[in-house]
Design an enzyme around this catalytic site. Structure first.
Site, mmCIF file in Angstrom:
data_model
loop_
_atom_site.group_PDB
_atom_site.id
_atom_site.type_symbol
_atom_site.label_atom_id
_atom_site.label_comp_id
_atom_site.label_asym_id
_atom_site.label_seq_id
_atom_site.Cartn_x
_atom_site.Cartn_y
_atom_site.Cartn_z
ATOM 1 N N SER A 165 0.849 -1.201 0.000
ATOM 2 C CA SER A 165 0.000 0.000 0.000
ATOM 3 C C SER A 165 0.878 1.242 0.000
ATOM 4 C CB SER A 165 -0.868 -0.029 1.259
ATOM 5 O OG SER A 165 -1.525 1.198 1.447
ATOM 6 N N TYR A 167 -1.944 -0.437 10.428
ATOM 7 C CA TYR A 167 -2.102 -0.817 9.020
ATOM 8 C C TYR A 167 -0.878 -0.378 8.216
ATOM 9 C CZ TYR A 167 -4.639 -1.318 4.521
ATOM 10 O OH TYR A 167 -5.041 -1.674 3.245
HETATM 11 P P1 NAD Z 1 -11.854 -5.540 0.453
HETATM 12 O O1 NAD Z 1 -12.264 -5.310 1.878
HETATM 13 O O2 NAD Z 1 -12.863 -5.298 -0.624
HETATM 14 O O3 NAD Z 1 -11.254 -7.002 0.291
HETATM 15 C C1 NAD Z 1 -10.542 -7.649 1.301
HETATM 16 C C2 NAD Z 1 -11.026 -9.078 1.342
HETATM 17 O O4 NAD Z 1 -10.279 -9.783 2.325
HETATM 18 C C3 NAD Z 1 -12.510 -9.181 1.741
HETATM 19 O O5 NAD Z 1 -13.174 -10.028 0.823
HETATM 20 C C4 NAD Z 1 -12.456 -9.823 3.114
HETATM 21 O O6 NAD Z 1 -13.567 -10.655 3.399
HETATM 22 C C5 NAD Z 1 -11.175 -10.627 3.008
HETATM 23 N N1 NAD Z 1 -10.652 -11.018 4.317
HETATM 24 C C6 NAD Z 1 -10.528 -10.253 5.428
HETATM 25 N N2 NAD Z 1 -10.050 -10.997 6.438
HETATM 26 C C7 NAD Z 1 -9.860 -12.245 5.938
HETATM 27 C C8 NAD Z 1 -9.392 -13.453 6.484
HETATM 28 N N3 NAD Z 1 -8.993 -13.549 7.766
HETATM 29 N N4 NAD Z 1 -9.319 -14.545 5.688
HETATM 30 C C9 NAD Z 1 -9.695 -14.472 4.389
HETATM 31 N N5 NAD Z 1 -10.172 -13.362 3.814
HETATM 32 C C10 NAD Z 1 -10.249 -12.257 4.594
HETATM 33 O O7 NAD Z 1 -10.596 -4.651 0.222
HETATM 34 P P2 NAD Z 1 -9.746 -4.324 -1.077
HETATM 35 O O8 NAD Z 1 -9.705 -2.852 -1.157
HETATM 36 O O9 NAD Z 1 -10.185 -5.101 -2.250
HETATM 37 O O10 NAD Z 1 -8.321 -4.820 -0.560
HETATM 38 C C11 NAD Z 1 -7.585 -5.914 -1.095
HETATM 39 C C12 NAD Z 1 -6.151 -5.750 -0.654
HETATM 40 O O11 NAD Z 1 -5.651 -4.513 -1.174
HETATM 41 C C13 NAD Z 1 -5.967 -5.675 0.856
HETATM 42 O O12 NAD Z 1 -4.754 -6.309 1.203
HETATM 43 C C14 NAD Z 1 -5.849 -4.187 1.117
HETATM 44 O O13 NAD Z 1 -5.128 -3.943 2.299
HETATM 45 C C15 NAD Z 1 -5.093 -3.756 -0.121
HETATM 46 N N6 NAD Z 1 -5.193 -2.340 -0.476
HETATM 47 C C16 NAD Z 1 -6.382 -1.735 -0.695
HETATM 48 C C17 NAD Z 1 -6.395 -0.379 -1.065
HETATM 49 C C18 NAD Z 1 -7.699 0.346 -1.314
HETATM 50 O O14 NAD Z 1 -7.665 1.585 -1.468
HETATM 51 N N7 NAD Z 1 -8.821 -0.319 -1.404
HETATM 52 C C19 NAD Z 1 -5.200 0.318 -1.199
HETATM 53 C C20 NAD Z 1 -3.993 -0.348 -0.968
HETATM 54 C C21 NAD Z 1 -3.999 -1.673 -0.614
#
Ligand code: NAD
Length: 281
Positions: free
Chosen positions: A164, A177
């Protein structure tokens, strides 16, 4: 269906995606399946990943859903056995599950702005901090222990982690985080080195700011205007806009391809509309 930005043939590759029900990883599942891969969509809730798999299958591509909490080695091992039965051994692992927790978030950007009753740095709940580190760090380490065994056996494979912007420079309010994602960038380099002689590459993408169902109300007022935090993000982004989930797919497909990215391992690629390049001046 997603718009495929690259035409890379993933036919017969078995791709495991954790957290596949989420915003970013469901787009990745579509992209790999549309590129010919056999996609194993793993999620905490089976019904979510089954719904994703049904959607992808209805479009004529290959995907199955499996229940697996990334912090539960037994569930992951059961998923691995089921994937072996359905598709064969694993070629690519996307460590997609991750996220923050409100218990590890301060109310204010700066301590000197805190008012009575605000949750300050001193009120952060250690169990919330622990949860964020566990989900993001161990939640990538444990699935890698389970699924990279297949890659070691066949001396080829690829792991993609999700870091991130907060890994490069921490974001205010979210110390756990930020620290956990910094650990993911570090771990990406560690894995790239550790598995270099085993024919396995490991890279990460570092997405910039996306608008999701979870953060929409934090970023936009009811009338659609940006909140103060949203204005800060956009002012800190030279292109002045948010990243779309589909804009992560080109880098994802490139980094996971053994031909196109054969010499690329240990990198953390920002996909951030320039956020990490801009000093703000
Ligand atoms: P999201 O919340 O839509 O997806 C995250 C998924 O992880 C969800 O489906 C959730 O149910 C699942 N999850 C959570 N805990 C879990 C567990 N213990 N076991 C299995 N699954 C689990 O979020 P996203 O935005 O699609 O994020 C995906 C990745 O990208 C994450 O690692 C997040 O930190 C990273 N990220 C997101 C952003 C953003 O702006 N959305 C930016 C940088 C990084």
């Amino acid at each position: 269906m997603v718009n495929l930005p690259l035409n890379i043939d993933y036919k017969d590759k078995v791709v495991v995606i954790t957290g596949a029900g989420g915003l970013i990883c469901s787009a990745m599942a579509h992209a790999f399946a549309q590129s010919g891969a056999k996609v194993a969509a793993l999620g905490r809730r089976l019904e979510n990943v089954q719904a994703l798999a049904d959607e992808i299958k209805a479009e004529g591509f290959i995907c199955e859903g499996y229940k697996a909490n990334v912090l539960d080695p037994e569930e992951l091992e059961l998923a691995r056995q089921a994937i072996h039965r359905d598709f064969g051994s694993v070629d690519i692992l996307i460590n997609g599950a991750g996220g923050n927790n409100p218990r590890a978030t301060t109310d204010n950007e700066y301590q000197h702005e805190a008012k009575d009753g605000d949750k300050t740095f001193f009120d952060l709940d250690p169990s919330g901090v622990d949860m964020v580190f566990k989900l993001n760090f161990q939640g990538s380490l444990i699935p890698t222990q389970i699924f990279a065994k297949d890659m070691v056996e066949k001396k080829s494979g690829c792991i993609l982690n999700i870091s991130s912007m907060n890994a490069f420079t921490p974001l205010t309010k979210i110390p756990a985080y930020s620290g956990a994602k910094a650990a993911i960038s570090n771990f990406t380099q560690w894995l790239a080195t550790h598995f270099a002689g085993s024919g396995i590459r490991c890279n990460a993408i570092a997405p910039g700011f996306l608008v999701s169902a979870q953060n929409k109300s934090l970023l936009f007022n009811e009338d659609g205007t940006p909140t103060a935090r949203s204005a800060k993000i956009l002012n800190g982004t030279p292109t002045g806009r948010y990243v779309e989930a589909e804009e992560l797919l080109g880098a994802t497909l490139f980094l996971c391809d053994d031909r196109a990215a054969s010499a690329v391992t240990g990198v953390v690629m920002p996909i951030d509309c320039g956020f990490s390049a801009y000093s703000g001046v």
